[in-house]
Design an enzyme around this catalytic site. Structure first.
Site, PDB file in Angstrom:
ATOM      1  N   SER A   1       0.840  -1.196   0.000  1.00  0.00           N
ATOM      2  CA  SER A   1       0.000   0.000   0.000  1.00  0.00           C
ATOM      3  C   SER A   1       0.883   1.256   0.000  1.00  0.00           C
ATOM      4  O   SER A   1       1.733   1.416  -0.875  1.00  0.00           O
ATOM      5  CB  SER A   1      -0.968  -0.036   1.193  1.00  0.00           C
ATOM      6  OG  SER A   1      -1.990   0.920   1.046  1.00  0.00           O
TER       7      SER A   1
ATOM      8  N   GLU B   1      -1.247  -2.661  -8.444  1.00  0.00           N
ATOM      9  CA  GLU B   1      -2.555  -2.773  -7.798  1.00  0.00           C
ATOM     10  C   GLU B   1      -2.864  -1.426  -7.172  1.00  0.00           C
ATOM     11  O   GLU B   1      -2.031  -0.520  -7.189  1.00  0.00           O
ATOM     12  CB  GLU B   1      -2.549  -3.883  -6.748  1.00  0.00           C
ATOM     13  CG  GLU B   1      -1.534  -3.709  -5.631  1.00  0.00           C
ATOM     14  CD  GLU B   1      -2.107  -3.083  -4.366  1.00  0.00           C
ATOM     15  OE1 GLU B   1      -3.333  -3.139  -4.159  1.00  0.00           O
ATOM     16  OE2 GLU B   1      -1.325  -2.519  -3.579  1.00  0.00           O
TER      17      GLU B   1
ATOM     18  N   HIS C   1      -4.554  -5.283  -2.012  1.00  0.00           N
ATOM     19  CA  HIS C   1      -5.623  -5.040  -1.046  1.00  0.00           C
ATOM     20  C   HIS C   1      -6.767  -6.039  -1.240  1.00  0.00           C
ATOM     21  O   HIS C   1      -7.900  -5.664  -1.522  1.00  0.00           O
ATOM     22  CB  HIS C   1      -6.153  -3.618  -1.181  1.00  0.00           C
ATOM     23  CG  HIS C   1      -5.169  -2.556  -0.833  1.00  0.00           C
ATOM     24  ND1 HIS C   1      -4.158  -2.167  -1.687  1.00  0.00           N
ATOM     25  CD2 HIS C   1      -5.041  -1.790   0.282  1.00  0.00           C
ATOM     26  CE1 HIS C   1      -3.458  -1.198  -1.120  1.00  0.00           C
ATOM     27  NE2 HIS C   1      -3.962  -0.957   0.070  1.00  0.00           N
TER      28      HIS C   1
END
Length: 309
Positions: free
Chosen positions: A116, A214, A279
Protein backbone atom coordinates in the site's frame (compact mmCIF):
# COMPACT_ATOMS: atom_id res chain seq x y z
CA UNK A 1 17.27 -3.23 -14.58
CA UNK A 2 19.43 -5.35 -12.28
CA UNK A 3 18.35 -7.71 -9.50
CA UNK A 4 18.76 -6.37 -5.97
CA UNK A 5 20.64 -7.84 -3.01
CA UNK A 6 18.62 -10.61 -1.33
CA UNK A 7 18.36 -10.44 2.47
CA UNK A 8 18.79 -13.65 4.48
CA UNK A 9 15.70 -15.75 5.20
CA UNK A 10 14.33 -15.85 8.72
CA UNK A 11 15.07 -18.58 11.23
CA UNK A 12 13.24 -19.53 14.44
CA UNK A 13 13.92 -16.98 17.14
CA UNK A 14 14.66 -14.17 14.67
CA UNK A 15 14.08 -10.67 16.01
CA UNK A 16 11.49 -8.68 14.04
CA UNK A 17 10.95 -4.93 14.46
CA UNK A 18 7.52 -3.51 13.59
CA UNK A 19 7.36 0.09 12.36
CA UNK A 20 4.55 2.46 11.33
CA UNK A 21 5.82 4.71 8.51
CA UNK A 22 2.34 5.83 7.46
CA UNK A 23 -1.03 5.85 9.26
CA UNK A 24 -1.95 5.33 12.93
CA UNK A 25 -2.11 1.77 14.20
CA UNK A 26 -4.93 0.32 16.35
CA UNK A 27 -3.29 -1.17 19.43
CA UNK A 28 -5.51 -4.26 19.55
CA UNK A 29 -4.63 -5.17 15.97
CA UNK A 30 -0.95 -4.59 16.61
CA UNK A 31 -0.95 -6.88 19.64
CA UNK A 32 -2.88 -9.56 17.73
CA UNK A 33 -0.36 -9.40 14.90
CA UNK A 34 2.58 -9.64 17.28
CA UNK A 35 0.96 -12.70 18.84
CA UNK A 36 0.75 -14.39 15.43
CA UNK A 37 4.43 -13.70 14.80
CA UNK A 38 5.29 -15.15 18.20
CA UNK A 39 3.35 -18.24 17.18
CA UNK A 40 5.75 -18.52 14.24
CA UNK A 41 8.61 -18.71 16.77
CA UNK A 42 9.75 -15.18 15.95
CA UNK A 43 10.69 -12.51 18.48
CA UNK A 44 8.69 -9.43 17.39
CA UNK A 45 8.60 -6.04 19.05
CA UNK A 46 7.12 -2.64 18.20
CA UNK A 47 9.37 0.38 17.76
CA UNK A 48 8.76 3.27 20.19
CA UNK A 49 6.49 5.41 17.99
CA UNK A 50 4.31 2.72 16.37
CA UNK A 51 1.25 3.68 18.42
CA UNK A 52 1.70 7.45 18.05
CA UNK A 53 -0.95 9.62 16.37
CA UNK A 54 -0.27 12.97 14.76
CA UNK A 55 -1.22 15.89 17.00
CA UNK A 56 -2.78 18.01 14.24
CA UNK A 57 -2.81 15.47 11.41
CA UNK A 58 -4.58 12.46 12.81
CA UNK A 59 -4.06 10.39 9.68
CA UNK A 60 -0.35 10.05 10.51
CA UNK A 61 1.28 7.69 13.01
CA UNK A 62 2.97 10.54 14.85
CA UNK A 63 5.57 13.04 13.72
CA UNK A 64 7.40 12.53 10.44
CA UNK A 65 10.79 12.61 12.18
CA UNK A 66 9.70 10.01 14.75
CA UNK A 67 8.49 7.61 12.07
CA UNK A 68 11.74 8.08 10.18
CA UNK A 69 13.85 7.42 13.29
CA UNK A 70 11.93 4.22 14.05
CA UNK A 71 12.62 2.88 10.57
CA UNK A 72 16.24 3.92 10.59
CA UNK A 73 16.99 2.54 14.06
CA UNK A 74 15.23 -0.75 13.36
CA UNK A 75 17.15 -1.24 10.13
CA UNK A 76 20.51 -0.31 11.65
CA UNK A 77 20.11 -2.57 14.70
CA UNK A 78 22.35 -5.59 13.97
CA UNK A 79 20.25 -7.82 16.22
CA UNK A 80 17.13 -7.27 14.06
CA UNK A 81 16.61 -9.74 11.20
CA UNK A 82 13.51 -8.14 9.66
CA UNK A 83 11.50 -4.92 9.64
CA UNK A 84 7.76 -5.33 9.13
CA UNK A 85 5.35 -2.44 8.57
CA UNK A 86 2.25 -2.40 10.77
CA UNK A 87 -0.08 -0.88 8.16
CA UNK A 88 -0.27 1.54 5.24
CA UNK A 89 -2.53 4.57 4.96
CA UNK A 90 -0.58 7.70 4.14
CA UNK A 91 2.67 9.28 5.26
CA UNK A 92 5.63 7.28 3.94
CA UNK A 93 6.52 9.95 1.38
CA UNK A 94 6.53 12.61 4.08
CA UNK A 95 9.23 10.89 6.12
CA UNK A 96 11.35 9.37 3.33
CA UNK A 97 13.74 12.32 3.09
CA UNK A 98 14.20 12.43 6.88
CA UNK A 99 15.73 8.94 7.01
CA UNK A 100 19.52 8.66 7.24
CA UNK A 101 19.91 6.51 4.15
CA UNK A 102 23.71 6.63 4.40
CA UNK A 103 23.53 4.96 7.81
CA UNK A 104 21.04 2.41 6.50
CA UNK A 105 23.29 1.68 3.53
CA UNK A 106 26.08 0.70 5.91
CA UNK A 107 23.83 -1.83 7.66
CA UNK A 108 23.52 -5.40 6.45
CA UNK A 109 20.46 -6.17 4.26
CA UNK A 110 17.45 -7.60 6.07
CA UNK A 111 13.85 -8.41 5.26
CA UNK A 112 11.58 -5.41 4.72
CA UNK A 113 7.85 -6.10 4.39
CA UNK A 114 4.85 -3.94 3.58
CA UNK A 115 2.46 -2.79 0.85
CA UNK A 116 0.00 0.00 0.00
CA UNK A 117 1.52 3.36 1.04
CA UNK A 118 4.75 1.46 1.73
CA UNK A 119 5.23 1.43 -2.07
CA UNK A 120 7.13 4.70 -1.60
CA UNK A 121 9.60 2.93 0.68
CA UNK A 122 9.95 -0.10 -1.60
CA UNK A 123 11.16 2.32 -4.26
CA UNK A 124 13.52 4.02 -1.80
CA UNK A 125 14.99 0.71 -0.66
CA UNK A 126 15.58 -0.22 -4.30
CA UNK A 127 17.15 3.05 -5.44
CA UNK A 128 18.97 4.13 -2.27
CA UNK A 129 19.98 0.77 -0.76
CA UNK A 130 19.86 -1.71 -3.63
CA UNK A 131 18.00 -4.19 -1.39
CA UNK A 132 15.20 -6.53 -2.44
CA UNK A 133 11.96 -6.21 -0.45
CA UNK A 134 8.65 -8.04 0.05
CA UNK A 135 5.22 -6.70 -0.91
CA UNK A 136 2.95 -8.58 1.46
CA UNK A 137 0.53 -8.61 4.41
CA UNK A 138 1.34 -6.21 7.24
CA UNK A 139 1.29 -7.01 10.94
CA UNK A 140 -1.76 -4.99 12.01
CA UNK A 141 -3.95 -5.49 8.94
CA UNK A 142 -7.08 -7.58 8.75
CA UNK A 143 -5.80 -9.85 5.98
CA UNK A 144 -2.75 -10.82 8.03
CA UNK A 145 -4.79 -11.31 11.18
CA UNK A 146 -7.64 -13.36 9.71
CA UNK A 147 -6.66 -14.97 6.41
CA UNK A 148 -4.84 -18.30 6.50
CA UNK A 149 -3.77 -18.16 2.84
CA UNK A 150 -2.11 -14.77 3.32
CA UNK A 151 -0.38 -15.98 6.48
CA UNK A 152 0.77 -19.25 4.96
CA UNK A 153 2.26 -17.74 1.81
CA UNK A 154 4.07 -15.05 3.79
CA UNK A 155 5.39 -17.58 6.29
CA UNK A 156 6.66 -19.84 3.51
CA UNK A 157 8.37 -16.89 1.80
CA UNK A 158 10.08 -15.88 5.04
CA UNK A 159 11.27 -19.28 6.28
CA UNK A 160 11.48 -21.61 3.25
CA UNK A 161 11.51 -19.26 0.24
CA UNK A 162 12.55 -22.05 -2.13
CA UNK A 163 9.03 -23.42 -1.66
CA UNK A 164 7.57 -20.13 -2.92
CA UNK A 165 9.62 -19.78 -6.10
CA UNK A 166 6.53 -20.34 -8.25
CA UNK A 167 3.77 -17.88 -7.38
CA UNK A 168 0.44 -18.88 -8.89
CA UNK A 169 -2.52 -16.57 -9.36
CA UNK A 170 -5.80 -17.65 -7.72
CA UNK A 171 -8.25 -19.81 -9.63
CA UNK A 172 -10.23 -17.76 -12.09
CA UNK A 173 -7.48 -15.20 -12.77
CA UNK A 174 -7.46 -13.82 -16.30
CA UNK A 175 -5.16 -12.59 -19.03
CA UNK A 176 -5.28 -9.17 -20.68
CA UNK A 177 -2.40 -9.89 -23.06
CA UNK A 178 -0.93 -13.37 -23.41
CA UNK A 179 2.70 -14.38 -23.51
CA UNK A 180 5.78 -14.75 -21.36
CA UNK A 181 8.27 -12.17 -20.16
CA UNK A 182 11.41 -12.13 -18.03
CA UNK A 183 12.65 -9.25 -15.91
CA UNK A 184 13.23 -7.83 -12.45
CA UNK A 185 10.13 -7.39 -10.29
CA UNK A 186 9.03 -3.97 -9.01
CA UNK A 187 5.82 -2.11 -8.35
CA UNK A 188 3.09 -1.68 -5.76
CA UNK A 189 0.29 0.87 -5.63
CA UNK A 190 0.20 2.51 -9.05
CA UNK A 191 -0.91 5.84 -7.55
CA UNK A 192 2.20 5.92 -5.34
CA UNK A 193 4.47 5.09 -8.25
CA UNK A 194 3.00 8.00 -10.20
CA UNK A 195 3.22 10.30 -7.18
CA UNK A 196 6.90 9.44 -6.83
CA UNK A 197 7.88 10.63 -10.29
CA UNK A 198 10.54 13.33 -10.01
CA UNK A 199 11.42 12.54 -6.39
CA UNK A 200 14.86 11.37 -5.18
CA UNK A 201 13.58 7.79 -4.82
CA UNK A 202 12.10 7.42 -8.30
CA UNK A 203 13.61 5.18 -10.95
CA UNK A 204 13.93 6.77 -14.39
CA UNK A 205 11.67 4.05 -15.82
CA UNK A 206 10.43 0.49 -15.43
CA UNK A 207 12.50 -0.59 -18.45
CA UNK A 208 13.44 -4.26 -18.20
CA UNK A 209 11.14 -4.82 -15.26
CA UNK A 210 8.20 -7.07 -14.47
CA UNK A 211 5.77 -4.53 -13.11
CA UNK A 212 3.33 -5.65 -10.37
CA UNK A 213 0.49 -3.14 -10.06
CA UNK A 214 -2.55 -2.77 -7.80
CA UNK A 215 -4.40 -0.06 -5.88
CA UNK A 216 -7.39 0.79 -3.72
CA UNK A 217 -10.02 3.51 -3.83
CA UNK A 218 -9.10 4.87 -7.29
CA UNK A 219 -12.10 5.14 -9.61
CA UNK A 220 -11.69 4.21 -13.26
CA UNK A 221 -11.11 7.77 -14.47
CA UNK A 222 -8.45 8.32 -11.80
CA UNK A 223 -6.69 5.10 -12.77
CA UNK A 224 -6.79 6.35 -16.36
CA UNK A 225 -5.15 9.60 -15.26
CA UNK A 226 -2.49 7.78 -13.22
CA UNK A 227 -1.58 5.37 -16.01
CA UNK A 228 -1.65 8.16 -18.59
CA UNK A 229 0.82 10.12 -16.45
CA UNK A 230 3.17 7.13 -16.36
CA UNK A 231 2.82 6.69 -20.12
CA UNK A 232 3.44 10.37 -20.88
CA UNK A 233 6.49 10.35 -18.59
CA UNK A 234 7.86 7.38 -20.60
CA UNK A 235 8.07 5.49 -17.33
CA UNK A 236 6.42 2.41 -18.83
CA UNK A 237 8.56 2.40 -21.98
CA UNK A 238 10.53 -0.82 -22.19
CA UNK A 239 8.69 -2.65 -19.41
CA UNK A 240 9.01 -6.41 -19.98
CA UNK A 241 5.64 -7.55 -18.61
CA UNK A 242 2.91 -6.64 -16.14
CA UNK A 243 0.98 -8.55 -13.47
CA UNK A 244 -2.12 -6.85 -12.09
CA UNK A 245 -3.32 -7.47 -8.54
CA UNK A 246 -6.42 -6.24 -6.75
CA UNK A 247 -8.46 -3.07 -7.39
CA UNK A 248 -10.54 -2.86 -4.23
CA UNK A 249 -13.02 0.02 -4.03
CA UNK A 250 -12.11 1.15 -7.55
CA UNK A 251 -15.60 0.59 -8.92
CA UNK A 252 -17.03 -2.22 -11.07
CA UNK A 253 -14.20 -4.41 -12.31
CA UNK A 254 -15.51 -4.28 -15.88
CA UNK A 255 -14.84 -0.53 -15.90
CA UNK A 256 -11.43 -0.93 -14.28
CA UNK A 257 -10.50 -3.69 -16.72
CA UNK A 258 -11.46 -1.51 -19.67
CA UNK A 259 -9.08 1.20 -18.46
CA UNK A 260 -6.27 -1.28 -17.84
CA UNK A 261 -6.72 -2.80 -21.29
CA UNK A 262 -6.85 0.62 -22.94
CA UNK A 263 -3.81 2.06 -21.20
CA UNK A 264 -1.60 -1.05 -20.92
CA UNK A 265 -2.72 -3.25 -23.81
CA UNK A 266 -0.84 -1.16 -26.36
CA UNK A 267 2.54 -1.69 -24.71
CA UNK A 268 2.95 -4.96 -26.56
CA UNK A 269 3.95 -6.97 -23.49
CA UNK A 270 2.26 -9.81 -21.55
CA UNK A 271 -0.28 -8.60 -18.98
CA UNK A 272 -1.76 -10.97 -16.39
CA UNK A 273 -4.74 -9.86 -14.30
CA UNK A 274 -6.39 -10.68 -10.97
CA UNK A 275 -3.11 -12.13 -9.72
CA UNK A 276 -4.14 -12.10 -6.06
CA UNK A 277 -1.81 -9.57 -4.43
CA UNK A 278 -2.47 -6.20 -2.85
CA UNK A 279 -5.62 -5.04 -1.05
CA UNK A 280 -7.50 -8.34 -1.31
CA UNK A 281 -8.31 -11.28 0.89
CA UNK A 282 -5.58 -13.90 0.97
CA UNK A 283 -3.02 -11.61 -0.64
CA UNK A 284 0.10 -13.31 -1.96
CA UNK A 285 3.54 -12.09 -0.92
CA UNK A 286 5.39 -10.74 -3.94
CA UNK A 287 9.16 -10.12 -3.98
CA UNK A 288 10.52 -6.89 -5.45
CA UNK A 289 14.02 -6.83 -6.94
CA UNK A 290 13.99 -10.49 -8.05
CA UNK A 291 14.60 -11.89 -11.53
CA UNK A 292 11.47 -13.78 -12.59
CA UNK A 293 9.48 -15.04 -15.55
CA UNK A 294 5.84 -14.09 -15.93
CA UNK A 295 3.57 -16.46 -17.84
CA UNK A 296 0.44 -14.39 -18.37
CA UNK A 297 -1.53 -17.29 -19.86
CA UNK A 298 -0.76 -19.73 -17.04
CA UNK A 299 -0.98 -17.08 -14.33
CA UNK A 300 2.43 -17.84 -12.84
CA UNK A 301 5.42 -15.83 -11.71
CA UNK A 302 8.51 -18.02 -11.43
CA UNK A 303 11.49 -16.64 -9.53
CA UNK A 304 14.96 -17.44 -10.84
CA UNK A 305 16.15 -17.73 -7.22
CA UNK A 306 14.25 -17.80 -3.92
CA UNK A 307 13.17 -14.34 -2.75
CA UNK A 308 15.42 -14.59 0.31
CA UNK A 309 18.92 -16.04 0.52
Amino acid sequence: MRPLARPPRLAPGAKVAVVAPSGPVPEARLQAGLDILRGWDLDPFAMPHVLDTGRDLGYLAGADASRARDLEQAWCDPSVAAVFCARGGYGAQRMADLVDWDAMRRAAPKVFLGYSDITALHEAFATRLGVATLHGPMTATEDFLKNARAQDHLRTTLFTPEDARVITAPEGAGTLVGGRARGVTLGGCVSLLAAGLGTPDARPSARGGLLLLEDIGEEAYRLDRILTQLLRADWLTGVAGIALGSWQECGPYAEVRAVLADRLGGLGVPVAEEFGFGHCAGALTMPFGAVAELDADAGTLTLEMPALA
